[in-house]
Design a protein around this motif. Structure first.
Motif, mmCIF file in Angstrom:
data_model
loop_
_atom_site.group_PDB
_atom_site.id
_atom_site.type_symbol
_atom_site.label_atom_id
_atom_site.label_comp_id
_atom_site.label_asym_id
_atom_site.label_seq_id
_atom_site.Cartn_x
_atom_site.Cartn_y
_atom_site.Cartn_z
ATOM 1 N N GLU A 6 48.799 65.794 68.548
ATOM 2 C CA GLU A 6 49.811 65.081 67.296
ATOM 3 C C GLU A 6 48.847 64.131 66.675
ATOM 4 O O GLU A 6 48.001 63.297 67.174
ATOM 5 N N GLY A 7 48.955 64.242 65.144
ATOM 6 C CA GLY A 7 48.079 63.212 64.564
ATOM 7 C C GLY A 7 46.836 63.799 64.153
ATOM 8 O O GLY A 7 46.261 63.080 63.395
ATOM 9 N N CYS A 8 46.272 64.768 64.768
ATOM 10 C CA CYS A 8 44.754 65.297 64.394
ATOM 11 C C CYS A 8 45.149 66.342 63.321
ATOM 12 O O CYS A 8 45.773 67.075 63.206
ATOM 13 N N VAL A 9 44.129 65.910 62.450
ATOM 14 C CA VAL A 9 43.949 66.615 61.015
ATOM 15 C C VAL A 9 42.897 67.565 61.269
ATOM 16 O O VAL A 9 41.723 67.087 61.895
ATOM 17 N N ALA A 10 42.773 68.599 60.644
ATOM 18 C CA ALA A 10 41.621 69.574 60.634
ATOM 19 C C ALA A 10 41.156 69.630 59.268
ATOM 20 O O ALA A 10 41.934 69.807 58.260
ATOM 21 N N LYS A 11 39.745 69.974 59.046
ATOM 22 C CA LYS A 11 39.075 70.317 57.658
ATOM 23 C C LYS A 11 38.399 71.499 58.003
ATOM 24 O O LYS A 11 37.416 71.623 58.907
ATOM 25 N N ALA A 12 38.776 72.718 57.037
ATOM 26 C CA ALA A 12 38.083 73.796 57.181
ATOM 27 C C ALA A 12 37.661 74.147 55.722
ATOM 28 O O ALA A 12 38.489 74.249 55.025
ATOM 29 N N ALA A 13 36.407 75.046 55.667
ATOM 30 C CA ALA A 13 35.858 75.638 54.635
ATOM 31 C C ALA A 13 35.930 77.106 55.256
ATOM 32 O O ALA A 13 35.231 77.496 56.054
ATOM 33 N N ILE A 14 36.685 78.028 54.554
ATOM 34 C CA ILE A 14 36.865 79.503 55.000
ATOM 35 C C ILE A 14 35.999 80.198 53.925
ATOM 36 O O ILE A 14 36.513 80.280 52.911
ATOM 37 N N PHE A 15 35.048 80.875 54.470
ATOM 38 C CA PHE A 15 34.241 81.753 53.491
ATOM 39 C C PHE A 15 34.588 83.252 53.790
ATOM 40 O O PHE A 15 34.464 83.520 54.666
ATOM 41 N N ILE A 16 35.080 83.845 52.641
ATOM 42 C CA ILE A 16 35.282 85.269 52.373
ATOM 43 C C ILE A 16 34.185 85.819 52.023
ATOM 44 O O ILE A 16 33.623 85.567 50.924
ATOM 45 N N GLY A 55 32.539 89.170 48.968
ATOM 46 C CA GLY A 55 34.118 88.543 48.949
ATOM 47 C C GLY A 55 34.424 88.403 47.487
ATOM 48 O O GLY A 55 35.767 88.127 47.416
ATOM 49 N N THR A 56 33.590 88.097 46.761
ATOM 50 C CA THR A 56 34.193 88.108 45.184
ATOM 51 C C THR A 56 35.016 89.197 44.567
ATOM 52 O O THR A 56 35.718 89.162 43.906
ATOM 53 N N GLN A 57 34.537 90.439 45.462
ATOM 54 C CA GLN A 57 35.213 91.544 44.994
ATOM 55 C C GLN A 57 36.621 91.574 45.064
ATOM 56 O O GLN A 57 37.320 92.558 44.552
ATOM 57 N N TRP A 58 37.003 90.982 45.830
ATOM 58 C CA TRP A 58 38.446 90.810 46.283
ATOM 59 C C TRP A 58 39.406 90.261 45.161
ATOM 60 O O TRP A 58 40.442 90.605 45.054
ATOM 61 N N ILE A 59 38.821 89.383 44.264
ATOM 62 C CA ILE A 59 39.598 88.801 43.288
ATOM 63 C C ILE A 59 40.560 89.612 42.528
ATOM 64 O O ILE A 59 41.710 89.356 42.215
ATOM 65 N N PRO A 60 39.851 90.715 42.041
ATOM 66 C CA PRO A 60 40.704 91.794 41.086
ATOM 67 C C PRO A 60 41.927 92.148 41.902
ATOM 68 O O PRO A 60 43.013 92.221 41.235
ATOM 69 N N GLU A 61 41.640 92.573 43.310
ATOM 70 C CA GLU A 61 42.960 93.182 43.988
ATOM 71 C C GLU A 61 43.798 92.043 44.322
ATOM 72 O O GLU A 61 44.966 92.458 44.425
ATOM 73 N N LEU A 62 43.373 90.864 44.584
ATOM 74 C CA LEU A 62 44.348 89.954 45.121
ATOM 75 C C LEU A 62 45.153 89.529 43.795
ATOM 76 O O LEU A 62 46.499 88.925 44.284
ATOM 77 N N ILE A 63 44.571 89.389 42.735
ATOM 78 C CA ILE A 63 45.585 88.921 41.590
ATOM 79 C C ILE A 63 46.710 90.168 41.201
ATOM 80 O O ILE A 63 47.452 89.763 40.321
ATOM 81 N N ASP A 64 46.353 90.973 41.607
ATOM 82 C CA ASP A 64 47.296 92.530 41.232
ATOM 83 C C ASP A 64 48.729 92.284 42.217
ATOM 84 O O ASP A 64 48.691 92.361 43.561
#
Length: 126
Positions: A6-16, A55-64
């Motif tokens: 409880e009260g613990c916060v997490a910080k994450a950078a998720i790299f695709i 991972g940048t190649q996913w952007i066109p698919e994800l916005i579809d």
């Protein structure tokens, strides 16, 4: 089972980082987006999703809107950024612009992993 503190916060950078060439790549994308969504949905947590390299190649698919992953993308898009250099290298600048995502180029045209570490983020790669 993970114990929540409880009260613990997490910080994450998720790299695709994975491209979209194989069935396994789709699994890595889904797992990365699901992980990011959990952070987004947890009050107090901070997350940034970085589409880098292949991972940048996913952007066109994800916005579809027809994509199987569009809803997951919508859940995390406000936390997402894209590597400037790699968006250009993989020819997805137009899709990134259409998505309204921020291009980052803090270290030699790429996102700075060091900055995330220095700011106390756990770096997770998919």
């Amino acid at each position: 089972m993970v114990r929540r503190v409880e009260g613990c916060v997490a910080k994450a950078a998720i790299f695709i980082l994975t491209g979209n060439e194989s069935h396994a790549d789709y699994g890595r994308l889904a797992n990365g987006l699901e992980a990011a969504k959990e952070f987004v949905e947890t009050d107090g947590d901070e997350v940034t999703v970085v589409f880098d390299g292949g991972g940048t190649q996913w952007i066109p698919e994800l916005i579809d809107a027809e994509s199987d992953y569009h809803e997951l993308y919508l859940a995390i898009r406000d936390e997402a950024v894209v590597c400037d250099y790699c968006a250009s290298a993989f020819g997805v600048e137009e899709a990134v612009d259409e998505a309204g995502l921020t291009l980052v180029n803090e270290y030699e045209g790429h996102p700075s992993i060091r900055e995330f570490v220095a700011d106390g983020y756990e770096v997770i790669t998919f």
